[in-house]
Design a protein around this motif. Structure first.
Motif, PDB file in Angstrom:
ATOM      1  N   ALA A 185       0.886  -1.119   0.027  1.00 30.96           N
ATOM      2  CA  ALA A 185       0.072   0.006   0.060  1.00 30.96           C
ATOM      3  C   ALA A 185       0.760   1.297   0.009  1.00 30.96           C
ATOM      4  O   ALA A 185       0.611   2.171  -0.778  1.00 30.96           O
ATOM      5  N   GLY A 186       2.013   1.196   0.744  1.00 37.64           N
ATOM      6  CA  GLY A 186       2.749   2.574   0.876  1.00 37.64           C
ATOM      7  C   GLY A 186       3.720   2.650  -0.400  1.00 37.64           C
ATOM      8  O   GLY A 186       3.586   3.539  -0.809  1.00 37.64           O
ATOM      9  N   LEU A 187       3.846   1.693  -1.210  1.00 39.08           N
ATOM     10  CA  LEU A 187       4.517   1.429  -2.582  1.00 39.08           C
ATOM     11  C   LEU A 187       3.520   2.092  -3.554  1.00 39.08           C
ATOM     12  O   LEU A 187       4.034   2.929  -4.251  1.00 39.08           O
ATOM     13  N   GLU A 188       2.338   1.559  -3.406  1.00 31.81           N
ATOM     14  CA  GLU A 188       1.465   2.333  -4.474  1.00 31.81           C
ATOM     15  C   GLU A 188       1.268   3.999  -4.329  1.00 31.81           C
ATOM     16  O   GLU A 188       1.161   4.576  -5.307  1.00 31.81           O
ATOM     17  N   ALA A 189       1.212   4.182  -3.009  1.00 33.81           N
ATOM     18  CA  ALA A 189       1.037   5.592  -2.687  1.00 33.81           C
ATOM     19  C   ALA A 189       2.328   6.405  -3.229  1.00 33.81           C
ATOM     20  O   ALA A 189       2.287   7.587  -3.693  1.00 33.81           O
ATOM     21  N   ARG A 190       3.304   5.781  -2.893  1.00 34.31           N
ATOM     22  CA  ARG A 190       4.710   6.439  -3.123  1.00 34.31           C
ATOM     23  C   ARG A 190       4.946   6.655  -4.822  1.00 34.31           C
ATOM     24  O   ARG A 190       5.306   7.703  -5.340  1.00 34.31           O
ATOM     25  N   PHE A 191       4.417   5.798  -5.339  1.00 34.99           N
ATOM     26  CA  PHE A 191       4.780   5.729  -6.828  1.00 34.99           C
ATOM     27  C   PHE A 191       3.553   5.754  -7.472  1.00 34.99           C
ATOM     28  O   PHE A 191       3.407   5.409  -8.951  1.00 34.99           O
ATOM     29  N   GLY A 192       2.395   6.281  -7.170  1.00 39.31           N
ATOM     30  CA  GLY A 192       1.118   6.432  -7.576  1.00 39.31           C
ATOM     31  C   GLY A 192       0.915   7.251  -8.948  1.00 39.31           C
ATOM     32  O   GLY A 192       0.014   7.080  -9.574  1.00 39.31           O
ATOM     33  N   HIS A 193       1.844   8.041  -9.141  1.00 41.13           N
ATOM     34  CA  HIS A 193       1.948   9.058 -10.309  1.00 41.13           C
ATOM     35  C   HIS A 193       2.634   8.233 -11.580  1.00 41.13           C
ATOM     36  O   HIS A 193       2.326   8.823 -12.800  1.00 41.13           O
ATOM     37  N   GLU A 194       3.098   7.165 -11.276  1.00 40.36           N
ATOM     38  CA  GLU A 194       3.522   6.333 -12.521  1.00 40.36           C
ATOM     39  C   GLU A 194       2.404   5.685 -13.235  1.00 40.36           C
ATOM     40  O   GLU A 194       1.446   5.364 -12.643  1.00 40.36           O
ATOM     41  N   PRO A 195       2.405   5.641 -14.543  1.00 44.19           N
ATOM     42  CA  PRO A 195       1.219   4.693 -15.133  1.00 44.19           C
ATOM     43  C   PRO A 195       1.140   3.312 -14.909  1.00 44.19           C
ATOM     44  O   PRO A 195       2.225   2.570 -14.406  1.00 44.19           O
ATOM     45  N   HIS A 196       0.013   2.792 -14.606  1.00 43.06           N
ATOM     46  CA  HIS A 196      -0.280   1.328 -14.209  1.00 43.06           C
ATOM     47  C   HIS A 196       0.240   1.127 -12.629  1.00 43.06           C
ATOM     48  O   HIS A 196       0.703   0.114 -12.461  1.00 43.06           O
ATOM     49  N   ALA A 197       0.133   2.188 -11.879  1.00 39.91           N
ATOM     50  CA  ALA A 197       0.942   1.892 -10.600  1.00 39.91           C
ATOM     51  C   ALA A 197       0.276   0.918 -10.016  1.00 39.91           C
ATOM     52  O   ALA A 197       0.841   0.172  -9.287  1.00 39.91           O
ATOM     53  N   ALA A 198      -0.969   0.692  -9.731  1.00 41.71           N
ATOM     54  CA  ALA A 198      -1.791  -0.315  -9.113  1.00 41.71           C
ATOM     55  C   ALA A 198      -1.676  -1.636  -9.618  1.00 41.71           C
ATOM     56  O   ALA A 198      -1.447  -2.446  -8.630  1.00 41.71           O
ATOM     57  N   LEU A 253      15.181  -0.973  -2.679  1.00 39.26           N
ATOM     58  CA  LEU A 253      15.690   0.127  -1.755  1.00 39.26           C
ATOM     59  C   LEU A 253      15.980   1.218  -2.041  1.00 39.26           C
ATOM     60  O   LEU A 253      15.937   2.261  -1.540  1.00 39.26           O
ATOM     61  N   TYR A 254      16.696   1.297  -3.509  1.00 36.56           N
ATOM     62  CA  TYR A 254      17.218   2.296  -3.928  1.00 36.56           C
ATOM     63  C   TYR A 254      16.658   2.518  -5.426  1.00 36.56           C
ATOM     64  O   TYR A 254      17.021   3.847  -5.792  1.00 36.56           O
ATOM     65  N   LEU A 255      16.121   1.836  -5.950  1.00 37.34           N
ATOM     66  CA  LEU A 255      15.513   2.012  -7.491  1.00 37.34           C
ATOM     67  C   LEU A 255      14.389   3.410  -7.367  1.00 37.34           C
ATOM     68  O   LEU A 255      13.548   3.347  -6.567  1.00 37.34           O
ATOM     69  N   PRO A 256      14.545   4.050  -8.339  1.00 39.56           N
ATOM     70  CA  PRO A 256      13.720   5.316  -8.252  1.00 39.56           C
ATOM     71  C   PRO A 256      12.396   5.085  -8.991  1.00 39.56           C
ATOM     72  O   PRO A 256      11.532   6.173  -8.802  1.00 39.56           O
ATOM     73  N   SER A 257      11.921   4.090  -9.547  1.00 40.03           N
ATOM     74  CA  SER A 257      10.985   3.949  -9.907  1.00 40.03           C
ATOM     75  C   SER A 257      10.286   2.338  -9.976  1.00 40.03           C
ATOM     76  O   SER A 257      10.828   1.719  -9.599  1.00 40.03           O
TER      77      SER A 257
END
Length: 409
Positions: A45-58, A107-111
């Protein structure tokens, strides 16, 4: 890298086995297998919130957990084949290092797309460990020692899963990418694995027969291994109704999903870990067929108990019985496989068995979900229990026939 028969320990006491560094390294590697998939679940859930701006994040977030399993299905047979030719202990070490590298990448990848890609790479490491670990147990141990190692392997996975998933939940509370740091533990395992097998490899390299000399042993191993893989797929497919359907089943019974599901799965895991420790003595008393019979009967009784709406204690009892039965069956499958397959084909056969188990994981929700929608949880669980009981009775019959044939000769 290979092993000679002289690598088998003559003293099979538990204390002696635990003093063998190969035992420790194989058990440590086993914990990585269970760690690879569910450790990051609390962080989704936290990862989806952090990267929610990316296409198809869910969608990508939900693929993070099953991604390694998909790669295992596709790669395990090939990796097992390669392990027989390039060295099983080398494959175990490479798999451990790959899990450390790909596992910590999140841990460190940006997307999110790159994190998902790292999870696919992680699956290759899981396949390397699973196939080589089973084959190495067959190469390094025999008889009572091998039976103990099979049980300890499952117990290590269960206890490791409890610890790593709990840590993942704690770490996710601080930062959704922090659970990926747990994979650094593989870096601590790698030196142990390298030291444990280096001397055995050097001693066994010259003593191992050439592949051409073992050709006569290879005839007839494939079909039994394929049949075992099919039964493994069925068994895992039925079992995986627990992690995939239990949360919804609990709600249908009117209980709180999170607390009751967590308690039931914890009871299942703990019961399985304890039962796995006893598989060597059970095999000694019951034989291989008796071990399969007991495992299937326990799982069948568990699903039958779940089908009865008799309150929370029965639900927990059903989960415990399923955990016990599955923990008995898993080492029974691997132990029988190692008995049937020649030493120079153990990697390939282990890859087949691993693939069968992971296919069962994928097929389980695809088959069970529409059946539950059509007939309800009670009917599907009762039917599952009936199938397992039939398999258990079939194993009993096979055992009695084998005993009668042996007694007449």
């Amino acid at each position: 890298m290979s092993f000679s028969p002289s690598a088998h320990p003559s003293d099979t006491s538990s204390a002696t086995l635990l003093r063998d560094l190969r035992t420790i390294s194989l058990l440590l590697a086993g914990t990585l297998v269970i760690m690879a998939v569910p450790t990051i679940s609390p962080a989704l859930a936290g990862l989806e919130a952090r990267f929610g701006h990316e296409p198809h994040a869910a969608l990508m977030t939900r693929l993070l957990v099953p991604a390694p399993s998909l790669v295992v299905v596709l790669s395990a047979p090939v990796i097992g084949y390669l392990a027989d030719r390039t060295g099983k202990s080398r494959m175990l070490l490479l798999g451990t290092l790959l899990i450390a590298i790909a596992g910590t990448a999140g841990l460190y990848l940006p997307s999110l797309s790159l994190i998902l890609a790292s999870r696919f790479v992680l699956g290759i490491g899981v396949a390397m460990i699973m196939t080589s670990q089973i084959a190495l147990i067959g190469d390094c141990f025999e008889g009572e020692a091998r039976a103990k190692m099979m049980g300890w392997q499952i117990s290590a996975r269960n206890f490791g899963g409890m610890i790593f998933v709990s840590l993942g939940g704690v770490f996710a509370g601080f930062d959704p990418q922090l659970p990926f740091a747990i994979f650094t533990i593989a870096l601590l395992y790698a030196p142990v694995i390298w030291i444990a097998f280096r001397m055995a490899d050097e001693q066994g390299e010259a003593a191992m027969p050439q592949a051409g000399m073992m050709a006569s042993l290879n005839e007839g191993w494939f079909l039994p291994a394929l049949a075992l893989s099919g039964f493994m797929m069925l068994t895992v497919g039925v079992f995986f109704q627990m992690p995939t359907q239990l949360p919804f089943f609990v709600v249908s019974r009117g209980y709180d999903s999170a607390s009751v599901t967590g308690g039931a799965m914890a009871a299942l895991t703990l019961a399985g870990a304890l039962a796995a420790l006893a598989t060597a003595s059970l095999k000694r008393s019951l034989g291989v067929a008796g071990l399969f019979a007991l495992g299937y009967l326990a799982m069948g009784a568990g699903f039958g108990t779940l089908s009865v709406d008799a309150g929370l204690p029965f639900l927990l009892l059903g989960a415990v019985l399923i955990g016990v039965g599955y923990a008995i069956l898993t080492p029974a499958f691997t132990g029988l496989l190692l008995q049937l397959v020649p030493a120079d084909r153990r990697g390939a056969a282990s890859g087949m068995l691993t693939t069968g188990g992971f296919i069962g994981q994928f097929v389980s929700p695809l088959v069970a979900t529409p059946l539950i929608a059509a007939f309800g949880y009670g009917t599907v669980f009762l039917t599952s229990g009936g199938i397992l009981l039939i398999l258990g009775l079939g194993a009993l019959l096979v055992g009695r026939v084998a005993f009668a044939v042996k007694g007449s000769t």
